[in-house]
Design a protein around this motif. Structure first.
Motif, PDB file in Angstrom:
ATOM      1  N   GLU A  15       1.195  -1.721   0.140  1.00  0.00           N
ATOM      2  CA  GLU A  15       0.151   0.149  -0.606  1.00  0.00           C
ATOM      3  C   GLU A  15       0.849   1.031  -0.440  1.00  0.00           C
ATOM      4  OE1 GLU A  15      -2.792  -0.297   3.006  1.00  0.00           O
ATOM      5  OE2 GLU A  15      -3.693  -1.780   2.774  1.00  0.00           O
ATOM      6  N   SER A  17       1.637   5.787  -0.695  1.00  0.00           N
ATOM      7  CA  SER A  17       1.119   6.829   0.255  1.00  0.00           C
ATOM      8  C   SER A  17       2.040   7.649   0.111  1.00  0.00           C
ATOM      9  CB  SER A  17       0.364   7.043   1.483  1.00  0.00           C
ATOM     10  OG  SER A  17       0.948   6.798   2.936  1.00  0.00           O
ATOM     11  N   THR A 176       1.071   0.722  -8.002  1.00  0.00           N
ATOM     12  CA  THR A 176       0.464   0.840  -6.151  1.00  0.00           C
ATOM     13  C   THR A 176       0.664   2.866  -5.964  1.00  0.00           C
ATOM     14  OG1 THR A 176      -0.135  -1.002  -5.630  1.00  0.00           O
ATOM     15  CG2 THR A 176       0.242   0.968  -3.766  1.00  0.00           C
TER      16      THR A 176
END
Length: 181
Positions: A15, A17, A176
């Motif tokens: 994941e 960010s 991602t």
């Protein structure tokens, strides 16, 4: 221009960010930010890149000390984000060993702005060079930081421009990462 992202490994894959480093002042702050990205204490990578100048990888595995790799310490030293990664320990210095020893300076009476014979020499090799000497040109840190994730030491050391993208591709996290770019 800088780019910084967090990649957290979860049971479902990576994941990503993007992250703002404006409030990060120390490596400890950066490690805490990484740990917040993974409540299950999984591996978190902080990838920082300055266009074609340098990149850094900080790996945080749970509560362990962060592992760091910086592609070019001298280039990173000229960056506020790079300075966060270039700890005394990473550079092999004693804490507080970050500048010239003021007691060792040879003051020749020209400190009041009077040009001396050695003024040109001081400009070329003065205090800036003294602190730059303690930061090596080239990579520093743990070049095996990504070995178990599929990026060997040799591959990591060979990365230059767009290193963050290449690392993400090797990890299987390129889509991602691109979603947060």
């Amino acid at each position: 221009m800088y780019f910084a992202a967090l990649l957290a490994r979860t049971e479902d894959g990576w994941e990503a960010s993007d992250t703002e480093l404006d409030d990060v002042e120390t490596l400890s702050d950066l490690a805490d930010l990484a740990r917040e990205a993974s409540p299950d204490e999984d591996t978190v990578l902080v990838l920082i890149e300055q266009e074609d100048a340098w990149f850094g990888v900080v790996r945080v595995d749970g509560e362990e000390d962060p592992r760091i790799y910086v592609s070019d310490a001298a280039a990173a030293a000229r960056s506020s984000y790079g300075e966060i990664l270039l700890t005394d320990e990473l550079l092999g210095r004693e804490p507080g060993d970050d500048g010239p020893d003021l007691d060792a300076l040879d003051l020749d009476g020209t400190e009041d702005g009077e040009p001396g014979e050695d003024a040109d020499d001081a400009d070329e090799g003065g205090a800036a060079a003294g602190s730059a000497e303690s930061v090596p040109h080239g990579p520093v840190g743990d070049a095996r930081v990504l070995d178990d994730l599929g990026v060997s030491e040799k591959e990591l050391r060979s990365l230059t421009s767009d290193a963050v993208t290449e690392i993400a591709e090797a990890l299987g996290a390129s889509e991602t990462l691109e979603a947060v770019r």
